[in-house]
Design a protein around this motif. Structure first.
Motif, PDB file in Angstrom:
ATOM      1  N   VAL A 452       0.834  -1.205   0.000  1.00 38.73           N
ATOM      2  CA  VAL A 452       0.000   0.000   0.000  1.00 38.73           C
ATOM      3  C   VAL A 452       0.870   1.258   0.000  1.00 38.73           C
ATOM      4  O   VAL A 452       0.583   2.234  -0.700  1.00 38.73           O
ATOM      5  N   ASN A 453       1.962   1.240   0.773  1.00 38.62           N
ATOM      6  CA  ASN A 453       2.872   2.391   0.798  1.00 38.62           C
ATOM      7  C   ASN A 453       3.487   2.638  -0.579  1.00 38.62           C
ATOM      8  O   ASN A 453       3.665   3.784  -1.002  1.00 38.62           O
ATOM      9  N   PHE A 454       3.816   1.561  -1.279  1.00 43.37           N
ATOM     10  CA  PHE A 454       4.361   1.690  -2.628  1.00 43.37           C
ATOM     11  C   PHE A 454       3.348   2.364  -3.562  1.00 43.37           C
ATOM     12  O   PHE A 454       3.698   3.244  -4.352  1.00 43.37           O
ATOM     13  N   LEU A 455       2.104   1.954  -3.476  1.00 42.68           N
ATOM     14  CA  LEU A 455       1.072   2.550  -4.322  1.00 42.68           C
ATOM     15  C   LEU A 455       0.862   4.024  -3.973  1.00 42.68           C
ATOM     16  O   LEU A 455       0.687   4.869  -4.865  1.00 42.68           O
ATOM     17  N   CYS A 456       0.916   4.349  -2.688  1.00 35.75           N
ATOM     18  CA  CYS A 456       0.745   5.749  -2.277  1.00 35.75           C
ATOM     19  C   CYS A 456       1.906   6.618  -2.738  1.00 35.75           C
ATOM     20  O   CYS A 456       1.712   7.776  -3.120  1.00 35.75           O
ATOM     21  N   GLU A 457       3.131   6.070  -2.697  1.00 35.70           N
ATOM     22  CA  GLU A 457       4.293   6.828  -3.161  1.00 35.70           C
ATOM     23  C   GLU A 457       4.202   7.163  -4.639  1.00 35.70           C
ATOM     24  O   GLU A 457       4.821   8.134  -5.093  1.00 35.70           O
ATOM     25  N   ASN A 458       3.463   6.382  -5.391  1.00 33.52           N
ATOM     26  CA  ASN A 458       3.297   6.620  -6.819  1.00 33.52           C
ATOM     27  C   ASN A 458       1.959   7.304  -7.142  1.00 33.52           C
ATOM     28  O   ASN A 458       1.420   7.137  -8.237  1.00 33.52           O
ATOM     29  N   GLU A 459       1.450   8.058  -6.162  1.00 34.96           N
ATOM     30  CA  GLU A 459       0.275   8.913  -6.344  1.00 34.96           C
ATOM     31  C   GLU A 459      -0.990   8.124  -6.692  1.00 34.96           C
ATOM     32  O   GLU A 459      -1.859   8.610  -7.413  1.00 34.96           O
ATOM     33  N   ALA A 460      -1.086   6.890  -6.177  1.00 34.91           N
ATOM     34  CA  ALA A 460      -2.259   6.063  -6.459  1.00 34.91           C
ATOM     35  C   ALA A 460      -3.063   5.769  -5.201  1.00 34.91           C
ATOM     36  O   ALA A 460      -3.812   4.796  -5.146  1.00 34.91           O
ATOM     37  N   ALA A 461      -2.928   6.621  -4.178  1.00 33.33           N
ATOM     38  CA  ALA A 461      -3.632   6.376  -2.929  1.00 33.33           C
ATOM     39  C   ALA A 461      -5.150   6.443  -3.106  1.00 33.33           C
ATOM     40  O   ALA A 461      -5.896   5.688  -2.460  1.00 33.33           O
ATOM     41  N   ASP A 462      -5.623   7.314  -3.984  1.00 27.89           N
ATOM     42  CA  ASP A 462      -7.068   7.471  -4.181  1.00 27.89           C
ATOM     43  C   ASP A 462      -7.694   6.275  -4.904  1.00 27.89           C
ATOM     44  O   ASP A 462      -8.929   6.183  -4.978  1.00 27.89           O
ATOM     45  N   LEU A 463      -6.867   5.411  -5.459  1.00 25.79           N
ATOM     46  CA  LEU A 463      -7.377   4.276  -6.227  1.00 25.79           C
ATOM     47  C   LEU A 463      -7.471   3.004  -5.388  1.00 25.79           C
ATOM     48  O   LEU A 463      -7.756   1.929  -5.916  1.00 25.79           O
ATOM     49  N   ILE A 464      -7.199   3.125  -4.075  1.00 19.51           N
ATOM     50  CA  ILE A 464      -7.305   1.978  -3.163  1.00 19.51           C
ATOM     51  C   ILE A 464      -8.642   2.075  -2.435  1.00 19.51           C
ATOM     52  O   ILE A 464      -8.971   3.113  -1.861  1.00 19.51           O
ATOM     53  N   GLU A 465      -9.421   1.018  -2.469  1.00 18.47           N
ATOM     54  CA  GLU A 465     -10.733   1.027  -1.815  1.00 18.47           C
ATOM     55  C   GLU A 465     -10.977  -0.307  -1.123  1.00 18.47           C
ATOM     56  O   GLU A 465     -10.435  -1.345  -1.536  1.00 18.47           O
ATOM     57  N   GLN A 466     -11.758  -0.253  -0.068  1.00 20.88           N
ATOM     58  CA  GLN A 466     -12.087  -1.459   0.691  1.00 20.88           C
ATOM     59  C   GLN A 466     -13.515  -1.875   0.358  1.00 20.88           C
ATOM     60  O   GLN A 466     -14.447  -1.077   0.445  1.00 20.88           O
TER      61      GLN A 466
END
Length: 505
Positions: A452-466
């Motif tokens: 998840v940290n890797f995805l956030c570092e690449n500006e994809a935090a908004d694309l993670i959903e539960q």
């Protein structure tokens, strides 16, 4: 997911929704054993193709342009071409001691000083001839007055150049003043012929020649002693000594002899295991290496020093310091000194994958023997290269988790780059979203949190959903791959655009 053999311990993740799990962490150098089989191969110069250059010549060229000012680059390059061309013409390019060869900058500087002296000497000679002509009636433009003429630097004997007798004659300032008829017929017109110099002038020239040569030589090649003196032997008994860059000839009172350096190494190994202070250890190792260099010590102990420092630098991610050690080890192995050559060949393959240096990679692969390719570490590194060339990211991350020895630390330097490339393929193949656990296992992460940290570092935090599951099915964390593709394509382009490493081989 199985843990890699070079990791130990555990790192706890967040298990709130059952989406995160714990995995092993990496072990340190203190538990690393160095028992590997050593295979030393040497290639005699006569077996090398004529189109190849000696390694010492390559180092000589690298030193030439290391600190060359832009305004002098053209003249230095022309002089370097003349030196190499004459060495090939004389057929001494393989037998020549390029380590002792003055750099083109030093030759050009010496030539300028000599030209100025010749002009002064010529003016004095013209004044004397003018007085003689007034008394005898001779013309001041008499053909008996010699005019200075400058020849190629290769006309002067350089260190290691073979004479017809087969002896190696080092350059001395006295030889530059001697003008025999035989040397004149050979075209040596490097110095003025206006008259014989006094002993006082010769001593001044000798001192000036040593100062100018030292100015253009790197610290590691600073001449401590002349050919008629014994090698420098240190007299310092201190086990600890801070590293200072040399700006003059080393003082024996500040240099530790070999038996003290051996005790220093044992002390540094104990301190690293107990304190793990990298700033202190790196400074002490650089000081230790400097004392070995200025005393011209080359043996198996030197190989051990560079190998240990290289492993510590790898553990701390200091690739610049690691590569300086790797460069020296490459030279020491070629000279026949014993160490863990196969281990560091594998590291070098992985390092060249990080720097994307295809030319050196091809040269290294061409020099590998069948026995080398059967060594576990080298076999693993070669497989990493193959799967990357084929774009097989699934196998690449399995190899990352299975890296032997300290190969995993080297792969850490470029695994993030390869994850971005793998994400581009995953985003194209899996639509519209994908489970985070799949990405964690497929991309070789230690936990879902790291993924998840890797995805956030690449500006994809908004694309993670539960998402909530059906009855009996736990909640899952999903990643929207369709919308993430443009983000990772830009990230991949930036990651592969440039590799900036200090001290690259």
């Amino acid at each position: 997911m199985s843990a890699p053999p070079w990791r130990s311990g555990s790192t706890n993740g967040n298990n709130r929704n059952g989406a995160f799990h714990s995995v092993n962490s990496r072990k340190t150098l203190s538990s690393h054993h160095e028992g590997t089989q050593t295979l030393t191969q040497t290639s005699p110069p006569e077996q090398t193709p004529k189109t190849q250059f000696p390694d010492k010549l390559k180092d000589y060229v690298a030193r030439t342009f290391e600190d060359c000012p832009p305004e002098e680059k053209a003249a230095v390059e022309l002089e370097l071409k003349r030196i190499i061309t004459d060495a090939f013409n004389e057929k001494v390019v393989w037998s020549l001691e390029w380590d002792e060869m003055p750099l083109p900058q030093a030759i050009l500087a010496r030539r300028k000083v000599t030209a100025k002296e010749e002009q002064t000497a010529g003016a004095l000679a013209m004044g004397q001839m003018g007085r003689v002509s007034n008394e005898t009636g001779s013309s001041p433009t008499s053909p008996f007055i010699r005019k200075p003429n400058y020849s190629n630097a290769m006309d002067v004997d350089y260190p290691g150049k073979k004479r017809k007798s087969g002896e190696l004659t080092p350059p001395t300032p006295d030889r530059f003043e001697e003008r025999s008829d035989k040397r004149s017929r050979q075209g040596d017109k490097f110095l003025p012929t206006s008259g014989k110099l006094s002993q006082r002038e010769k001593d001044k020239r000798a001192k000036r020649f040593e100062d100018e040569s030292r100015e253009y030589l790197p610290d590691s090649a600073t001449p401590e002693v002349s050919d008629n003196k014994k090698p420098l032997i240190g007299r310092c008994m201190d086990l600890e000594k801070r590293y200072f860059r040399l700006t003059s000839a080393p003082n024996p009172d500040h240099v530790r002899p070999l038996h003290v350096l051996e005790r220093t190494l044992e002390m540094l190994k104990r301190k690293w295991r107990s304190e793990a202070n990298y700033s202190y250890i790196c400074d002490q190792f650089k000081s230790l290496r400097q004392d070995l260099t200025v005393q011209h010590i080359k043996n198996d102990f030197v190989v051990t020093v560079y190998e240990i420092h290289a492993r510590i630098a790898l553990e701390k991610g200091d690739l610049g310091e690691y590569n300086q050690c790797q460069t020296q080890l490459h030279s020491l192995y070629r000279e026949g000194f014993k160490g863990h050559e196969e281990e560091f060949k594998a590291y070098r393959i992985l390092y060249l994958l990080h720097t994307c240096n295809r030319a050196d990679m091809n040269e290294l692969l061409a020099n590998l023997t069948p026995a080398d390719k059967e060594v576990k570490a080298i076999k693993h590194a070669l497989e990493v290269r193959s799967v990357l060339a084929a774009g097989n990211f699934h196998r690449f991350f399995r190899l990352y988790l299975e890296a032997p020895a300290m190969g995993g630390y080297l792969m850490d330097s470029f695994v993030a780059r390869e994850r971005k490339a793998a994400m581009c393929m995953i985003c194209k193949g899996y639509r519209p979203d994908i489970d985070i656990r799949f990405l964690t296992e497929e991309l070789g992460f230690e936990s879902d949190t790291d993924c998840v940290n890797f995805l956030c570092e690449n500006e994809a935090a908004d694309l993670i959903e539960q998402k909530s599951g059906d009855k009996g099915v736990p909640n899952s964390i999903r990643f929207q791959t369709a919308k993430a593709l443009p983000l990772f394509e830009r990230a991949k382009k930036a990651a592969f655009s440039k590799v900036d490493i200090k001290g690259q081989l």
